[in-house]
Design a protein around this motif. Structure first.
Motif, PDB file in Angstrom:
ATOM      1  N   ALA A   1       1.024  -0.884  -0.036  1.00  0.00           N
ATOM      2  CA  ALA A   1      -0.343  -0.046   0.257  1.00  0.00           C
ATOM      3  C   ALA A   1       0.913   1.239   0.017  1.00  0.00           C
ATOM      4  CB  ALA A   1      -0.737   0.161   1.472  1.00  0.00           C
ATOM      5  N   PRO A   2       0.625   1.976  -0.226  1.00  0.00           N
ATOM      6  CA  PRO A   2       1.267   3.896  -0.565  1.00  0.00           C
ATOM      7  C   PRO A   2       1.084   4.393   0.717  1.00  0.00           C
ATOM      8  CG  PRO A   2      -1.341   3.616  -1.235  1.00  0.00           C
ATOM      9  CD  PRO A   2      -0.851   2.352  -1.153  1.00  0.00           C
ATOM     10  N   GLY A   3       1.988   5.228   0.985  1.00  0.00           N
ATOM     11  CA  GLY A   3       2.750   5.476   2.056  1.00  0.00           C
ATOM     12  C   GLY A   3       3.294   4.508   3.540  1.00  0.00           C
ATOM     13  N   LEU A   4       2.950   4.914   4.682  1.00  0.00           N
ATOM     14  CA  LEU A   4       3.950   3.703   4.888  1.00  0.00           C
ATOM     15  C   LEU A   4       3.816   2.269   5.437  1.00  0.00           C
ATOM     16  CD1 LEU A   4       4.388   6.545   7.902  1.00  0.00           C
ATOM     17  CD2 LEU A   4       5.931   5.920   7.144  1.00  0.00           C
ATOM     18  N   GLY A   5       2.950   2.055   4.557  1.00  0.00           N
ATOM     19  CA  GLY A   5       2.042   0.564   4.701  1.00  0.00           C
ATOM     20  C   GLY A   5       3.098  -0.431   4.645  1.00  0.00           C
ATOM     21  N   ALA A   6       4.527  -0.449   4.121  1.00  0.00           N
ATOM     22  CA  ALA A   6       5.119  -1.405   4.137  1.00  0.00           C
ATOM     23  C   ALA A   6       6.017  -1.783   5.640  1.00  0.00           C
ATOM     24  CB  ALA A   6       6.256  -1.566   3.154  1.00  0.00           C
ATOM     25  N   VAL A   7       6.041  -0.695   6.321  1.00  0.00           N
ATOM     26  CA  VAL A   7       6.865  -0.354   7.164  1.00  0.00           C
ATOM     27  C   VAL A   7       5.967  -0.537   8.162  1.00  0.00           C
ATOM     28  CG1 VAL A   7       6.797   2.338   8.219  1.00  0.00           C
ATOM     29  CG2 VAL A   7       8.738   1.024   8.308  1.00  0.00           C
ATOM     30  N   LEU A   8       4.599  -0.619   8.213  1.00  0.00           N
ATOM     31  CA  LEU A   8       3.717  -0.991   9.281  1.00  0.00           C
ATOM     32  C   LEU A   8       3.709  -2.012   9.722  1.00  0.00           C
ATOM     33  CD1 LEU A   8       1.118   1.875   8.725  1.00  0.00           C
ATOM     34  CD2 LEU A   8       2.548   2.312  10.930  1.00  0.00           C
ATOM     35  N   ALA A   9       4.022  -2.544   8.678  1.00  0.00           N
ATOM     36  CA  ALA A   9       3.521  -4.273   8.311  1.00  0.00           C
ATOM     37  C   ALA A   9       5.305  -4.908   8.964  1.00  0.00           C
ATOM     38  CB  ALA A   9       3.710  -5.325   6.833  1.00  0.00           C
ATOM     39  N   TRP A  10       6.291  -4.051   8.441  1.00  0.00           N
ATOM     40  CA  TRP A  10       7.352  -4.746   9.232  1.00  0.00           C
ATOM     41  C   TRP A  10       7.106  -4.749  10.957  1.00  0.00           C
ATOM     42  CZ3 TRP A  10      11.388  -2.571  12.096  1.00  0.00           C
ATOM     43  CH2 TRP A  10      12.455  -2.893  12.103  1.00  0.00           C
ATOM     44  N   MET A  11       6.736  -3.414  11.442  1.00  0.00           N
ATOM     45  CA  MET A  11       7.078  -3.258  13.083  1.00  0.00           C
ATOM     46  C   MET A  11       5.911  -4.333  13.096  1.00  0.00           C
ATOM     47  SD  MET A  11       6.598   1.226  12.688  1.00  0.00           S
ATOM     48  CE  MET A  11       6.993   0.998  14.070  1.00  0.00           C
ATOM     49  N   GLN A  12       4.715  -4.525  12.888  1.00  0.00           N
ATOM     50  CA  GLN A  12       3.733  -5.599  13.552  1.00  0.00           C
ATOM     51  C   GLN A  12       4.370  -6.502  13.501  1.00  0.00           C
ATOM     52  OE1 GLN A  12      -0.590  -4.757  14.116  1.00  0.00           O
ATOM     53  NE2 GLN A  12      -0.234  -7.054  12.507  1.00  0.00           N
ATOM     54  N   GLU A  13       5.454  -7.159  12.539  1.00  0.00           N
ATOM     55  CA  GLU A  13       5.841  -8.325  12.350  1.00  0.00           C
ATOM     56  C   GLU A  13       7.266  -8.450  13.502  1.00  0.00           C
ATOM     57  OE1 GLU A  13       8.100 -11.821   9.154  1.00  0.00           O
ATOM     58  OE2 GLU A  13       7.138  -9.129   8.571  1.00  0.00           O
ATOM     59  N   HIS A  14       7.866  -7.705  13.807  1.00  0.00           N
ATOM     60  CA  HIS A  14       9.208  -7.751  13.920  1.00  0.00           C
ATOM     61  C   HIS A  14       8.111  -6.494  16.127  1.00  0.00           C
ATOM     62  CE1 HIS A  14      11.199  -7.985  10.556  1.00  0.00           C
ATOM     63  NE2 HIS A  14      11.734  -8.511  10.816  1.00  0.00           N
ATOM     64  N   ALA A  15       7.648  -6.293  16.184  1.00  0.00           N
ATOM     65  CA  ALA A  15       7.231  -5.760  17.674  1.00  0.00           C
ATOM     66  C   ALA A  15       7.407  -6.376  18.652  1.00  0.00           C
ATOM     67  CB  ALA A  15       5.568  -5.782  17.756  1.00  0.00           C
ATOM     68  N   HIS A  16       7.936  -8.393  18.223  1.00  0.00           N
ATOM     69  CA  HIS A  16       8.386  -8.658  19.864  1.00  0.00           C
ATOM     70  C   HIS A  16       9.699  -8.331  19.963  1.00  0.00           C
ATOM     71  CE1 HIS A  16       9.577 -10.873  16.539  1.00  0.00           C
ATOM     72  NE2 HIS A  16      10.831 -11.574  17.187  1.00  0.00           N
ATOM     73  N   ARG A  17      10.969  -7.892  19.195  1.00  0.00           N
ATOM     74  CA  ARG A  17      11.874  -7.328  19.211  1.00  0.00           C
ATOM     75  C   ARG A  17      12.090  -6.149  20.017  1.00  0.00           C
ATOM     76  NH1 ARG A  17      13.421  -6.212  14.291  1.00  0.00           N
ATOM     77  NH2 ARG A  17      15.303  -5.568  15.435  1.00  0.00           N
TER      78      ARG A  17
END
Length: 313
Positions: free
Chosen positions: A208-224
């Motif tokens: 998705a446009p905007g911050l979509g990719a980095v938001l998905a990455w942050m959620q995936e790595h939120a445990h770190r």
């Protein structure tokens, strides 16, 4: 006897309208005397309320004779409020009548200017729309109801029951309110607020446009233990630009958004597993169980254990 007028506007939510009729209408004082006389009024003789059509008791002129006016929500709160309704509410407010709203009924009060500069609440799903439309109102979407004296607002659905029981307690004391709560088969007081029911949107799709990719990455790595500089590098932005973009797209800082993602993950684990709080804290990315409990209580309004008891199937 305390006279309550329930305002039935076109497209009113039937559940919201029925709540004060049932809860307040069944209140009994010593000797069995009714505590409230409840009537339904409106700008038209018949009002559509979702799948039903209602015949109201009286017109808007009755509002001036009320002790309390209750304004239910409407299925489409963004629609304009008839001018005659706004005038009648303003006149009642000027006369000192107590006015309460249920769910998105707060939109009607705000349209009349009755909530300007005051703290209020509404259904959490309509909170952002409310803020944009009525920025002069101090909105608190995390609570079940707000009592500012003459004006009382409540959150969605069953929060109207909480508010009505609060009004009974305010008018007649705790003993009468406790009896009313038993008749309503509802607790006299619920822990936490509507924050525990809010569904926070997840990240946009990676493409998705905007911050979509980095938001998905942050959620995936939120445990770190993710740092702000790491997020900025992942987004290919400076920290300053990242903060500006995050605030523009999410209304929060990157670290605030990350904390929300961790809370969402913890809620999922509390709902779907029997894992202990210590294990959930680690899996969700919190520094310690103590830190997790504090942040969860601050965000959801209840403890992790209370949340699990409410939402675990």
């Amino acid at each position: 006897m305390h006279r309550v007028l329930v305002l039935a506007l076109p497209d009113t939510i039937a559940f919201d309208l029925a709540t004060p009729v049932e809860v307040l209408g069944r209140v009994r004082l010593a000797g069995g005397r009714p505590g409230y006389r409840v009537e339904v009024c409106g700008p038209e003789a018949q009002v559509d309320a979702g799948p039903v059509r209602l015949v109201v008791h009286s017109g808007l002129d009755a509002l001036a004779r009320a002790d309390t006016i209750v304004v239910p929500g409407r299925n489409h709160p963004e629609r304009g409020v008839p001018g005659e309704v706004i005038d009648a509410l303003r006149a009642a407010a000027a006369a000192g009548v107590r006015i309460a709203s249920i769910c998105v009924g707060a939109f009607t009060l705000a349209a009349a200017g009755l909530l300007d500069g005051r703290r209020a609440t509404t259904h959490w799903a309509a909170a952002e729309h409310f803020r944009r439309r009525y920025p002069s109102v101090e909105l608190d979407p995390g609570v079940l109801y707000v009592d500012s004296g003459q004006f009382v607002t409540s959150a969605g659905a069953t929060a109207g029951v909480d508010m009505c029981l609060h009004l009974v307690r305010r008018d007649y004391g705790a003993a009468v309110a406790a009896s009313a709560s038993r008749l309503a088969v509802a607790p006299l007081h619920r822990d936490g607020g509507q924050a525990q029911f809010i569904v926070h949107p997840g990240p946009a799709a990676p493409g998705a446009p905007g911050l979509g990719a980095v938001l998905a990455w942050m959620q995936e790595h939120a445990h770190r233990n993710v740092s702000l500089s790491e997020v900025a590098a992942r987004a290919g932005l400076s920290v300053r630009t990242l903060n500006r973009r995050f605030h523009a797209e999410t209304g929060r800082t990157p670290m605030q958004w990350l904390a929300g993602a961790r809370i969402r993950r913890a809620q999922e684990l509390l709902e779907s597993t029997d894992l202990g709080v210590e294990r959930i804290a680690a899996l969700a990315g919190f520094a310690s169980p103590t830190n997790f409990r504090a942040q969860f209580k601050r965000s959801a309004g209840v403890t992790p254990q209370a949340y699990r008891m409410a939402f675990r199937p």
